[in-house]
Write an enzyme that holds these catalytic residues in place. Sequence first.
Site, PDB file in Angstrom:
ATOM      1  CE  LYS A   1     -55.243 -56.651   9.956  1.00 37.21           C
ATOM      2  NZ  LYS A   1     -56.721 -56.567   9.853  1.00 37.21           N
TER       3      LYS A   1
ATOM      4  NE  ARG B   1     -58.146 -53.890  14.687  1.00 36.55           N
ATOM      5  CZ  ARG B   1     -58.671 -55.109  14.693  1.00 36.55           C
ATOM      6  NH1 ARG B   1     -59.638 -55.424  15.553  1.00 36.55           N
ATOM      7  NH2 ARG B   1     -58.240 -56.023  13.847  1.00 36.55           N
TER       8      ARG B   1
ATOM      9  CG  ASN C   1     -58.542 -53.517  11.151  1.00 37.49           C
ATOM     10  OD1 ASN C   1     -57.560 -54.051  10.651  1.00 37.49           O
ATOM     11  ND2 ASN C   1     -59.613 -54.195  11.523  1.00 37.49           N
TER      12      ASN C   1
ATOM     13  CD  GLU D   1     -54.703 -66.420  13.206  1.00 40.54           C
ATOM     14  OE1 GLU D   1     -55.896 -66.279  12.861  1.00 40.54           O
ATOM     15  OE2 GLU D   1     -54.138 -65.634  14.013  1.00 40.54           O
TER      16      GLU D   1
HETATM   17  P1  GDP Z   1     -60.759 -58.970  13.608  1.00 40.89           P
HETATM   18  O1  GDP Z   1     -60.677 -60.311  14.282  1.00 40.89           O
HETATM   19  O2  GDP Z   1     -61.108 -57.852  14.564  1.00 40.89           O
HETATM   20  O3  GDP Z   1     -59.526 -58.638  12.808  1.00 40.89           O
HETATM   21  O4  GDP Z   1     -62.008 -59.012  12.581  1.00 40.89           O
HETATM   22  P2  GDP Z   1     -62.550 -60.138  11.577  1.00 40.89           P
HETATM   23  O5  GDP Z   1     -61.935 -61.472  11.861  1.00 40.89           O
HETATM   24  O6  GDP Z   1     -64.043 -60.042  11.592  1.00 40.89           O
HETATM   25  O7  GDP Z   1     -62.091 -59.630  10.140  1.00 40.89           O
HETATM   26  C1  GDP Z   1     -60.775 -59.830   9.675  1.00 40.89           C
HETATM   27  C2  GDP Z   1     -60.307 -58.573   8.995  1.00 40.89           C
HETATM   28  O8  GDP Z   1     -61.113 -58.346   7.828  1.00 40.89           O
HETATM   29  C3  GDP Z   1     -60.467 -57.275   9.795  1.00 40.89           C
HETATM   30  O9  GDP Z   1     -59.444 -57.050  10.725  1.00 40.89           O
HETATM   31  C4  GDP Z   1     -60.484 -56.234   8.694  1.00 40.89           C
HETATM   32  O10 GDP Z   1     -59.171 -55.960   8.206  1.00 40.89           O
HETATM   33  C5  GDP Z   1     -61.297 -56.945   7.607  1.00 40.89           C
HETATM   34  N1  GDP Z   1     -62.738 -56.641   7.717  1.00 40.89           N
HETATM   35  C6  GDP Z   1     -63.608 -57.032   8.692  1.00 40.89           C
HETATM   36  N2  GDP Z   1     -64.858 -56.589   8.453  1.00 40.89           N
HETATM   37  C7  GDP Z   1     -64.794 -55.901   7.276  1.00 40.89           C
HETATM   38  C8  GDP Z   1     -65.756 -55.214   6.476  1.00 40.89           C
HETATM   39  O11 GDP Z   1     -66.948 -55.138   6.810  1.00 40.89           O
HETATM   40  N3  GDP Z   1     -65.288 -54.630   5.312  1.00 40.89           N
HETATM   41  C9  GDP Z   1     -63.988 -54.706   4.929  1.00 40.89           C
HETATM   42  N4  GDP Z   1     -63.618 -54.107   3.779  1.00 40.89           N
HETATM   43  N5  GDP Z   1     -63.055 -55.351   5.645  1.00 40.89           N
HETATM   44  C10 GDP Z   1     -63.433 -55.938   6.819  1.00 40.89           C
END
Ligand code: GDP
Length: 139
Positions: free
Chosen positions: A10, A103, A113, A127
């Site tokens: 990212k 991370r 992250n 994807e």
């Molecule tokens: P991942 O599968 O671990 O990447 O997590 P998710 O699919 O839940 O979320 C996708 C992406 O959204 C994450 O990798 C973060 O970059 C962002 N994200 C997730 N949760 C949050 C949150 O609570 N706040 C913010 N600002 N970004 C978030």
Amino acid sequence: MTERTLSIIKPDATRRNLEGKILAKIQDAGLKVVAMKRVRWTKYQAEKFYEVHRERPFYQDLVAFMTSGPIVLMVLEGENAIARYREVMGATNPEEAAEGTIRAEFAENIEANSVHGSDSPENAAKEIAMCFDGAEIVG
Ligand code: GDP
């Protein structure tokens, strides 16, 4: 089972020149890079990629973050590549990520992250197709 998964380095990580360190962790875990390219997404591309999150409160912030700089897209291949790469990435929130994960070591916060990894075979296929032409993937 040999699987493929989509990985993204990212913008927070490309900005800090961390591509090599992240790639080392991926390759040390036995995952093979079968496709890789550096791009900068348009707002439309980021919105489409994260469409599943469009109802979440952080959706617009996430789209702004993912278009804020270059990203590195990769297809990783290996035994149970989807779950294995998610282990290498660590939890979404770096404060909860296990020691030694990407991370835990590099993420700035829950949004910035450092990496993305597909979370299921269905999403991995979707994807990968969204980001690469078949001819760009060389196993
Ligand atoms: P991942 O599968 O671990 O990447 O997590 P998710 O699919 O839940 O979320 C996708 C992406 O959204 C994450 O990798 C973060 O970059 C962002 N994200 C997730 N949760 C949050 C949150 O609570 N706040 C913010 N600002 N970004 C978030």
